[in-house]
Design a protein around this motif. Sequence first.
Motif, PDB file in Angstrom:
ATOM      1  N   MET A   1       0.820  -1.208   0.000  1.00  0.00           N
ATOM      2  CA  MET A   1       0.000   0.000   0.000  1.00  0.00           C
ATOM      3  C   MET A   1       0.861   1.268   0.000  1.00  0.00           C
ATOM      4  SD  MET A   1      -3.004  -1.179   2.669  1.00  0.00           S
ATOM      5  CE  MET A   1      -3.869   0.387   2.578  1.00  0.00           C
ATOM      6  N   LEU A   2       2.011   1.225   0.633  1.00  0.00           N
ATOM      7  CA  LEU A   2       2.881   2.396   0.725  1.00  0.00           C
ATOM      8  C   LEU A   2       3.836   2.521  -0.458  1.00  0.00           C
ATOM      9  CD1 LEU A   2       3.860   2.229   4.514  1.00  0.00           C
ATOM     10  CD2 LEU A   2       2.395   3.940   3.439  1.00  0.00           C
ATOM     11  N   LEU A   3       4.234   1.394  -1.013  1.00  0.00           N
ATOM     12  CA  LEU A   3       5.311   1.373  -2.005  1.00  0.00           C
ATOM     13  C   LEU A   3       5.068   2.289  -3.216  1.00  0.00           C
ATOM     14  CD1 LEU A   3       8.076   0.092  -2.371  1.00  0.00           C
ATOM     15  CD2 LEU A   3       6.982  -1.775  -3.635  1.00  0.00           C
ATOM     16  N   PRO A   4       3.851   2.375  -3.775  1.00  0.00           N
ATOM     17  CA  PRO A   4       3.654   3.268  -4.924  1.00  0.00           C
ATOM     18  C   PRO A   4       3.982   4.729  -4.618  1.00  0.00           C
ATOM     19  CG  PRO A   4       1.819   1.745  -4.729  1.00  0.00           C
ATOM     20  CD  PRO A   4       2.635   1.596  -3.482  1.00  0.00           C
ATOM     21  N   PHE A   5       3.859   5.110  -3.350  1.00  0.00           N
ATOM     22  CA  PHE A   5       4.091   6.500  -2.968  1.00  0.00           C
ATOM     23  C   PHE A   5       5.510   6.738  -2.431  1.00  0.00           C
ATOM     24  CE2 PHE A   5      -0.325   5.253  -2.147  1.00  0.00           C
ATOM     25  CZ  PHE A   5      -1.003   6.130  -2.990  1.00  0.00           C
ATOM     26  N   THR A   6       6.169   5.678  -1.990  1.00  0.00           N
ATOM     27  CA  THR A   6       7.462   5.848  -1.312  1.00  0.00           C
ATOM     28  C   THR A   6       8.601   5.088  -1.991  1.00  0.00           C
ATOM     29  OG1 THR A   6       7.026   3.968   0.158  1.00  0.00           O
ATOM     30  CG2 THR A   6       6.298   6.154   0.914  1.00  0.00           C
ATOM     31  N   GLY A   7       8.314   4.413  -3.099  1.00  0.00           N
ATOM     32  CA  GLY A   7       9.316   3.556  -3.732  1.00  0.00           C
ATOM     33  C   GLY A   7      10.608   4.281  -4.068  1.00  0.00           C
ATOM     34  N   LYS A   8      10.505   5.466  -4.680  1.00  0.00           N
ATOM     35  CA  LYS A   8      11.702   6.214  -5.063  1.00  0.00           C
ATOM     36  C   LYS A   8      12.507   6.634  -3.840  1.00  0.00           C
ATOM     37  CE  LYS A   8       9.993   8.047  -9.456  1.00  0.00           C
ATOM     38  NZ  LYS A   8       9.689   9.276 -10.255  1.00  0.00           N
ATOM     39  N   SER A   9      11.797   7.047  -2.793  1.00  0.00           N
ATOM     40  CA  SER A   9      12.470   7.467  -1.562  1.00  0.00           C
ATOM     41  C   SER A   9      13.185   6.298  -0.903  1.00  0.00           C
ATOM     42  CB  SER A   9      11.460   8.084  -0.594  1.00  0.00           C
ATOM     43  OG  SER A   9      12.086   8.479   0.610  1.00  0.00           O
ATOM     44  N   SER A  28      15.393  -4.368  11.516  1.00  0.00           N
ATOM     45  CA  SER A  28      14.104  -3.890  12.030  1.00  0.00           C
ATOM     46  C   SER A  28      12.955  -4.734  11.490  1.00  0.00           C
ATOM     47  CB  SER A  28      13.905  -2.421  11.654  1.00  0.00           C
ATOM     48  OG  SER A  28      13.702  -2.248  10.265  1.00  0.00           O
ATOM     49  N   GLY A  29      13.035  -5.106  10.209  1.00  0.00           N
ATOM     50  CA  GLY A  29      11.997  -5.962   9.624  1.00  0.00           C
ATOM     51  C   GLY A  29      12.022  -7.369  10.182  1.00  0.00           C
ATOM     52  N   ILE A  30      13.221  -7.896  10.452  1.00  0.00           N
ATOM     53  CA  ILE A  30      13.351  -9.237  11.032  1.00  0.00           C
ATOM     54  C   ILE A  30      12.758  -9.271  12.439  1.00  0.00           C
ATOM     55  CG2 ILE A  30      15.003 -10.977  11.837  1.00  0.00           C
ATOM     56  CD1 ILE A  30      16.866 -10.065   9.554  1.00  0.00           C
ATOM     57  N   TYR A 136      11.156   4.750   5.773  1.00  0.00           N
ATOM     58  CA  TYR A 136      11.620   3.769   6.750  1.00  0.00           C
ATOM     59  C   TYR A 136      10.588   2.666   6.976  1.00  0.00           C
ATOM     60  CZ  TYR A 136      12.960   1.634  11.141  1.00  0.00           C
ATOM     61  OH  TYR A 136      13.270   0.706  12.105  1.00  0.00           O
ATOM     62  N   VAL A 137       9.327   3.055   7.201  1.00  0.00           N
ATOM     63  CA  VAL A 137       8.317   2.031   7.506  1.00  0.00           C
ATOM     64  C   VAL A 137       8.000   1.187   6.286  1.00  0.00           C
ATOM     65  CG1 VAL A 137       7.334   3.408   9.379  1.00  0.00           C
ATOM     66  CG2 VAL A 137       6.335   3.572   7.091  1.00  0.00           C
ATOM     67  N   GLY A 142       7.622  -3.895   4.722  1.00  0.00           N
ATOM     68  CA  GLY A 142       7.698  -4.738   3.531  1.00  0.00           C
ATOM     69  C   GLY A 142       8.560  -5.967   3.739  1.00  0.00           C
ATOM     70  N   PHE A 143       9.749  -5.769   4.317  1.00  0.00           N
ATOM     71  CA  PHE A 143      10.642  -6.896   4.557  1.00  0.00           C
ATOM     72  C   PHE A 143      10.034  -7.856   5.570  1.00  0.00           C
ATOM     73  CE2 PHE A 143      14.894  -8.509   6.282  1.00  0.00           C
ATOM     74  CZ  PHE A 143      15.038  -9.430   5.254  1.00  0.00           C
ATOM     75  N   SER A 144       9.399  -7.308   6.617  1.00  0.00           N
ATOM     76  CA  SER A 144       8.733  -8.143   7.614  1.00  0.00           C
ATOM     77  C   SER A 144       7.643  -8.988   6.978  1.00  0.00           C
ATOM     78  CB  SER A 144       8.139  -7.253   8.706  1.00  0.00           C
ATOM     79  OG  SER A 144       7.373  -8.003   9.619  1.00  0.00           O
ATOM     80  N   GLY A 145       6.848  -8.375   6.100  1.00  0.00           N
ATOM     81  CA  GLY A 145       5.774  -9.102   5.435  1.00  0.00           C
ATOM     82  C   GLY A 145       6.282 -10.217   4.540  1.00  0.00           C
ATOM     83  N   ILE A 146       7.371  -9.938   3.818  1.00  0.00           N
ATOM     84  CA  ILE A 146       7.967 -10.964   2.948  1.00  0.00           C
ATOM     85  C   ILE A 146       8.437 -12.160   3.776  1.00  0.00           C
ATOM     86  CG2 ILE A 146       9.942 -11.465   1.454  1.00  0.00           C
ATOM     87  CD1 ILE A 146       9.694  -8.578   0.415  1.00  0.00           C
ATOM     88  N   LEU A 147       9.093 -11.893   4.907  1.00  0.00           N
ATOM     89  CA  LEU A 147       9.592 -12.968   5.770  1.00  0.00           C
ATOM     90  C   LEU A 147       8.441 -13.809   6.321  1.00  0.00           C
ATOM     91  CD1 LEU A 147      12.351 -11.060   7.779  1.00  0.00           C
ATOM     92  CD2 LEU A 147      12.705 -12.755   5.967  1.00  0.00           C
ATOM     93  N   LEU A 148       7.380 -13.149   6.771  1.00  0.00           N
ATOM     94  CA  LEU A 148       6.245 -13.875   7.343  1.00  0.00           C
ATOM     95  C   LEU A 148       5.500 -14.672   6.276  1.00  0.00           C
ATOM     96  CD1 LEU A 148       4.924 -11.162   9.816  1.00  0.00           C
ATOM     97  CD2 LEU A 148       5.953 -13.363  10.421  1.00  0.00           C
TER      98      LEU A 148
END
Length: 243
Positions: A1-9, A28-30, A136-137, A142-148
Motif C-alpha cells: 500500500m505504501l510502495l507506490p508513494f514511497t518507492g523512489k524514496s 528492524s523488519g526481522i 523507513y516504515v 515490507g521486509f517483515s511481510g515478505i519474511l512472514l
Amino acid sequence: MLLPFTGKSVMYMWGALSLKEKIIWAGSGIFLAFHFAFWIESLSHTSVASSVVLATTNPIFAGIGGIVLLGEREGRNFWLGVVLAIGGSAVLAYSDFVGRDDSFWGNFLALSAAVMASAYMLCGRKLRIKIPVAAYVTGCYGFSGILLFGAAFILEQPLGGYSQNTWLLLFAMILIPTLIGHTSINYALGHLHPGKVALAVVGEPLVATGLAWWLLQEVPTSSRLFACSIILMGIVLGGRSKS
C-alpha cells in the motif's frame, strides 16, 4: 500500500546508507516479523489479557536497550518502574500457570514478542533520525511481510480461503494498528528515547482485556486485574522519569 508513494524514496535512502545502517534497517523488519509471529502464536496458549500485558512490557526492554546500546540514560524512577512491571509480570504469569496447562509457553512467547518489539524500536531509534518515516516504515513493514509470507508458505499454513469478514478484519489490522499505530510509533522514534516511545502501547492491555471480555467472554480474574495494574503502574512510572 505504501510502495507506490514511497518507492523512489526507499531506493534513494537505501543507496545513501552505509552497510551497517542497511543491516540495521533489515534487522528492524526481522525483529518485527518475530514480534508478530511470537505474539500471535502466544494467543493460542494463553489468555488475550495475559498475552497483551506481557507483550507490552517492551518499554522495560526498550528502555534498558536504549541505555546499553544507545547511551540514552534513564532516571531513578525508571528503574523503580522496571521493578514494578517485572513483579506484575511474575504475578500474571503465575496466575495463568496454575489455571492452564500450556499457559507457561504462551506467556514465554508473549515475553519473547516484547523483546523482539524492543529490538525493532531500537533499530528505529538508530535510523529514524536519518531516514524519513514514510520510507523507513515501507522498507521495515515490507521486509517483515515478505519474511512472514515465506514462513507461512514453508510451514504450509493456509494463505487463502477465508471468509469475507476475516479478510475485512485482516485489512483493518493492516490499516489501523500497522499503518496508523506502528507508523506513529516510528515517527516518535525520531524524537524520543525508545523506552518512552514504547509507552505508547500502555493502554493496550486494558483495551484488549475489555474487548476479550466483550467478544470472547474471557472474564478477567481479580489476580489478573491486580497484576495488570502493577505492570501499568510500573510502566507509567518509568515513562514519567526524567533522563
